[in-house]
Design a protein around this motif. Structure first.
Motif, mmCIF file in Angstrom:
data_model
loop_
_atom_site.group_PDB
_atom_site.id
_atom_site.type_symbol
_atom_site.label_atom_id
_atom_site.label_comp_id
_atom_site.label_asym_id
_atom_site.label_seq_id
_atom_site.Cartn_x
_atom_site.Cartn_y
_atom_site.Cartn_z
ATOM 1 N N ARG A 189 5.203 6.562 7.255
ATOM 2 C CA ARG A 189 6.646 6.960 7.993
ATOM 3 C C ARG A 189 7.529 7.691 7.148
ATOM 4 N NH1 ARG A 189 9.928 2.378 10.801
ATOM 5 N NH2 ARG A 189 10.241 1.943 8.621
ATOM 6 N N ASN A 190 7.499 6.873 6.040
ATOM 7 C CA ASN A 190 8.652 7.300 4.860
ATOM 8 C C ASN A 190 8.278 8.778 4.136
ATOM 9 O OD1 ASN A 190 10.290 5.173 5.277
ATOM 10 N ND2 ASN A 190 9.239 3.943 3.660
ATOM 11 N N ALA A 191 6.830 8.913 4.286
ATOM 12 C CA ALA A 191 6.252 10.096 3.668
ATOM 13 C C ALA A 191 6.643 11.417 4.653
ATOM 14 C CB ALA A 191 4.573 10.001 3.313
ATOM 15 N N GLY A 192 6.488 11.090 5.654
ATOM 16 C CA GLY A 192 6.950 12.144 6.714
ATOM 17 C C GLY A 192 5.945 13.454 6.570
ATOM 18 N N LEU A 193 6.777 14.591 6.679
ATOM 19 C CA LEU A 193 5.845 15.765 6.668
ATOM 20 C C LEU A 193 5.380 16.025 5.081
ATOM 21 C CD1 LEU A 193 8.657 18.097 8.508
ATOM 22 C CD2 LEU A 193 6.302 16.998 9.453
ATOM 23 N N ARG A 194 5.826 15.462 4.120
ATOM 24 C CA ARG A 194 5.522 15.744 2.718
ATOM 25 C C ARG A 194 3.941 15.194 2.564
ATOM 26 N NH1 ARG A 194 7.325 12.281 -0.217
ATOM 27 N NH2 ARG A 194 8.889 11.073 1.048
ATOM 28 N N ARG A 195 3.298 14.006 3.613
ATOM 29 C CA ARG A 195 2.168 13.319 3.376
ATOM 30 C C ARG A 195 2.042 12.805 2.104
ATOM 31 N NH1 ARG A 195 -1.039 16.685 6.798
ATOM 32 N NH2 ARG A 195 0.287 17.150 8.683
ATOM 33 N N LEU A 196 0.870 11.850 2.182
ATOM 34 C CA LEU A 196 0.818 11.094 1.039
ATOM 35 C C LEU A 196 -0.191 11.711 -0.108
ATOM 36 C CD1 LEU A 196 0.174 7.505 2.396
ATOM 37 C CD2 LEU A 196 2.147 8.457 1.381
ATOM 38 N N ASP A 197 0.002 11.579 -1.253
ATOM 39 C CA ASP A 197 -0.864 12.252 -2.205
ATOM 40 C C ASP A 197 -2.094 11.753 -2.132
ATOM 41 O OD1 ASP A 197 -1.165 13.659 -5.046
ATOM 42 O OD2 ASP A 197 -1.894 11.676 -5.247
ATOM 43 N N MET A 198 -3.355 12.575 -2.180
ATOM 44 C CA MET A 198 -4.790 12.194 -1.706
ATOM 45 C C MET A 198 -5.211 11.103 -2.817
ATOM 46 S SD MET A 198 -7.065 12.267 0.494
ATOM 47 C CE MET A 198 -6.801 13.489 1.442
ATOM 48 N N ALA A 199 -4.547 11.183 -4.106
ATOM 49 C CA ALA A 199 -5.037 10.105 -5.088
ATOM 50 C C ALA A 199 -4.565 8.745 -4.562
ATOM 51 C CB ALA A 199 -4.482 10.449 -6.350
ATOM 52 N N MET A 200 -3.478 8.701 -3.913
ATOM 53 C CA MET A 200 -2.844 7.356 -3.700
ATOM 54 C C MET A 200 -3.773 6.962 -2.321
ATOM 55 S SD MET A 200 -0.975 4.869 -4.435
ATOM 56 C CE MET A 200 0.223 5.838 -5.729
ATOM 57 N N VAL A 201 -4.223 8.048 -1.497
ATOM 58 C CA VAL A 201 -4.819 7.457 -0.376
ATOM 59 C C VAL A 201 -6.236 6.719 -0.729
ATOM 60 C CG1 VAL A 201 -5.957 8.414 1.678
ATOM 61 C CG2 VAL A 201 -3.625 9.448 1.228
ATOM 62 N N LYS A 202 -6.683 7.495 -1.528
ATOM 63 C CA LYS A 202 -8.168 6.901 -2.075
ATOM 64 C C LYS A 202 -7.761 5.524 -2.863
ATOM 65 C CE LYS A 202 -9.827 11.534 -3.036
ATOM 66 N NZ LYS A 202 -9.930 12.482 -4.140
ATOM 67 N N THR A 203 -6.696 5.271 -3.421
ATOM 68 C CA THR A 203 -6.345 4.096 -3.837
ATOM 69 C C THR A 203 -6.131 2.899 -2.865
ATOM 70 O OG1 THR A 203 -5.312 5.145 -6.104
ATOM 71 C CG2 THR A 203 -4.754 2.765 -5.557
ATOM 72 N N TYR A 204 -5.460 3.219 -2.144
ATOM 73 C CA TYR A 204 -5.388 2.369 -0.785
ATOM 74 C C TYR A 204 -6.793 2.042 -0.135
ATOM 75 C CZ TYR A 204 -0.189 3.130 -1.026
ATOM 76 O OH TYR A 204 1.202 3.346 -1.597
ATOM 77 N N THR A 205 -7.401 3.158 -0.008
ATOM 78 C CA THR A 205 -8.853 3.006 0.809
ATOM 79 C C THR A 205 -9.763 1.691 -0.116
ATOM 80 O OG1 THR A 205 -8.577 5.284 1.543
ATOM 81 C CG2 THR A 205 -10.785 4.243 1.380
ATOM 82 N N ARG A 206 -9.729 1.924 -1.691
ATOM 83 C CA ARG A 206 -10.522 1.187 -2.357
ATOM 84 C C ARG A 206 -9.896 -0.192 -2.325
ATOM 85 N NH1 ARG A 206 -11.353 2.808 -8.338
ATOM 86 N NH2 ARG A 206 -12.517 1.161 -8.458
ATOM 87 N N GLY A 207 -8.801 -0.339 -2.085
ATOM 88 C CA GLY A 207 -8.101 -1.798 -1.934
ATOM 89 C C GLY A 207 -8.536 -2.292 -0.582
ATOM 90 N N ILE A 208 -8.530 -1.635 0.433
ATOM 91 C CA ILE A 208 -8.973 -2.201 1.919
ATOM 92 C C ILE A 208 -10.543 -2.449 1.867
ATOM 93 C CG2 ILE A 208 -8.933 -1.698 4.366
ATOM 94 C CD1 ILE A 208 -6.762 0.227 3.918
ATOM 95 N N LEU A 209 -11.175 -1.682 1.146
ATOM 96 C CA LEU A 209 -12.738 -1.722 1.066
ATOM 97 C C LEU A 209 -13.012 -2.790 0.570
ATOM 98 C CD1 LEU A 209 -14.206 1.846 0.699
ATOM 99 C CD2 LEU A 209 -14.846 0.196 2.382
ATOM 100 N N LYS A 210 -12.272 -3.387 -0.671
ATOM 101 C CA LYS A 210 -12.570 -4.657 -1.459
ATOM 102 C C LYS A 210 -12.509 -5.754 -0.607
ATOM 103 C CE LYS A 210 -11.029 -4.739 -5.730
ATOM 104 N NZ LYS A 210 -9.968 -4.724 -6.960
ATOM 105 N N PHE A 211 -11.260 -5.697 0.214
ATOM 106 C CA PHE A 211 -11.197 -6.820 1.333
ATOM 107 C C PHE A 211 -12.242 -6.957 2.227
ATOM 108 C CE2 PHE A 211 -9.677 -7.935 5.444
ATOM 109 C CZ PHE A 211 -9.358 -9.175 5.201
#
Length: 411
Positions: A189-211
């Protein structure tokens, strides 16, 4: 989110007496006052139930005296939905001071509190008062899984939310957890139209996969992976913690009715199949797509519309899955043609890469691999091969994320 107006008035008016002795350093401590001394000081103002509570307490760290609540359930402490009625600055179990509400849902409320024993801020999930013995069994399963996933380093190694304490107070189970700043929902929500940086998306994804890899090894299904349930521990490194086990279960003791959030529900759940950890992989795909695009992948109008919406993007599920589905008739006619309540949905007419608005084939393939449908019940001759294929998919997904992150870091 604030407390009710009635609670605000009570916290400021004469109907409330708050007592907390602070040390010279300002840390909360009232160890000098025993439950018996508090009884002597405030006895005339206490209800019978409060007197019984104090008599059973070994220590009191924080105390706030309020007039009896005016709810319609549980001696006035609960509202119509069996939620505990909260007032700012009241105590929970004579230790935690209620500060503000930070979340709520059908299973309870999450409150920011000050732990006067440890002098730290915490998040406390107060479950609704169970309406039946079956409801209480589900709540105890949530507590059991929350504790099952704890352990030395489980937060650092497997990204599990840290549970600090569990207690029962006035008919409600309460889970005390570390307080984190924001969820991925707020990040999006805070990112809005700017969207999240894909590198951070991948970091979050790795974190969820680890769980997910961790709970899969324990044969536990979270069953409600979504941005709201992924909390950010460190905004710089992208470290996350997964929370909310209200719909979680052990694969071997699956409940009759599995919850979850509509936009992240896998087709096998809607069709009435027994569930596996694959439903969490489906929800992961939905979550990662939302992180990358800023919007929900499957925007459905209702449960009846959700499966047609999934099919509109991914195409028809395998024929054996449709024919063998326990709840087949809710979504398909006798010829296997899909019902479309409201808006007509044409299978495969809105392909995944268009929804994702991405020209990155690796990203689209990753989301697609998460969204592969694989029910637990299927023809026995194919069962062994299906298990091998599903395990291979999970391993490939984990490797893919690691490779993507490494490639991004090299750039």
């Amino acid at each position: 989110m604030e407390m009710s107006r009635a609670g605000e008035a009570r916290s400021k008016g004469e109907s409330c007496t708050t007592w907390s002795a602070l040390s010279s350093e300002g840390t909360a401590s009232i160890c000098s006052k025993s439950p018996q001394e508090i009884m002597a000081l405030f006895g005339p103002h206490l209800t019978h139930r409060e007197k019984l509570e104090l008599a059973a307490m070994q220590e009191v760290w924080y105390f706030a005296l309020y007039n009896k609540s005016e709810g319609c359930n549980n001696d006035g402490y609960d509202d119509q939905e069996q939620n505990y009625i909260l007032f700012r600055h009241e105590h929970l179990r004579y230790r935690y001071e209620v500060l503000k509400k930070i979340g709520e849902g059908g299973q309870g409320q999450v409150i920011q509190c000050l732990d006067h024993k440890r002098n730290i801020l915490v998040a406390i999930k107060i479950l609704v008062s169970p309406s039946s013995s079956k409801h209480e069994i589900y709540q105890k399963m949530e507590l059991q899984i929350a504790l099952e996933l704890q352990g030395e380093g489980s937060d650092e190694d497997f990204n599990v939310i840290k549970v600090l304490n569990i207690f029962h107070f006035r008919g409600h189970y309460c889970i005390v957890m570390e307080l984190l700043k924001e969820s991925l929902h707020e990040v999006i929500r805070n990112a809005g139209l700017r969207r999240l940086d894909m590198a951070m998306v991948k970091t979050y994804t790795r974190g969820i996969l680890k769980f997910l890899r961790h709970i899969n090894s324990r044969q536990i299904v979270h069953a409600d992976i979504k941005p709201e349930n992924v909390l950010v521990k460190d905004t710089v490194t992208g470290t996350v913690r997964i929370t909310d086990f209200g719909t979680s279960f052990f694969v071997e003791s699956q409940p009759m009715n599995v919850g979850g959030t509509l936009e992240y529900l896998a087709p096998e759940l809607l069709l009435g199949y027994s569930l596996t950890c694959g439903v969490d992989m489906w929800a992961l795909g939905c979550t990662v797509a939302e992180l990358a695009t800023g919007r929900e992948l499957f925007r459905s109008n209702s449960h009846e519309d959700h499966l047609p919406r999934c099919i509109e993007i991914l195409g028809m599920p395998p024929r054996y899955m449709v024919n063998g589905a326990p709840d087949r008739t809710q979504f398909f006619d006798h010829r296997g043609k899909m019902f479309c309540p409201g808006k007509k949905r044409v299978p495969g007419s809105f392909p995944l890469h268009k929804v994702l608005k991405s020209d990155d084939p690796e990203f689209v393939e990753f989301i697609s691999s998460c969204l592969r449908v694989e029910p637990a019940q299927r023809p026995s001759s194919l069962l062994a091969q299906a298990s091998k294929e599903k395990l291979k998919v999970v391993e490939e997904e984990e490797t893919m994320v690691e490779e993507l992150v490494e490639a991004e870091l090299r750039q």
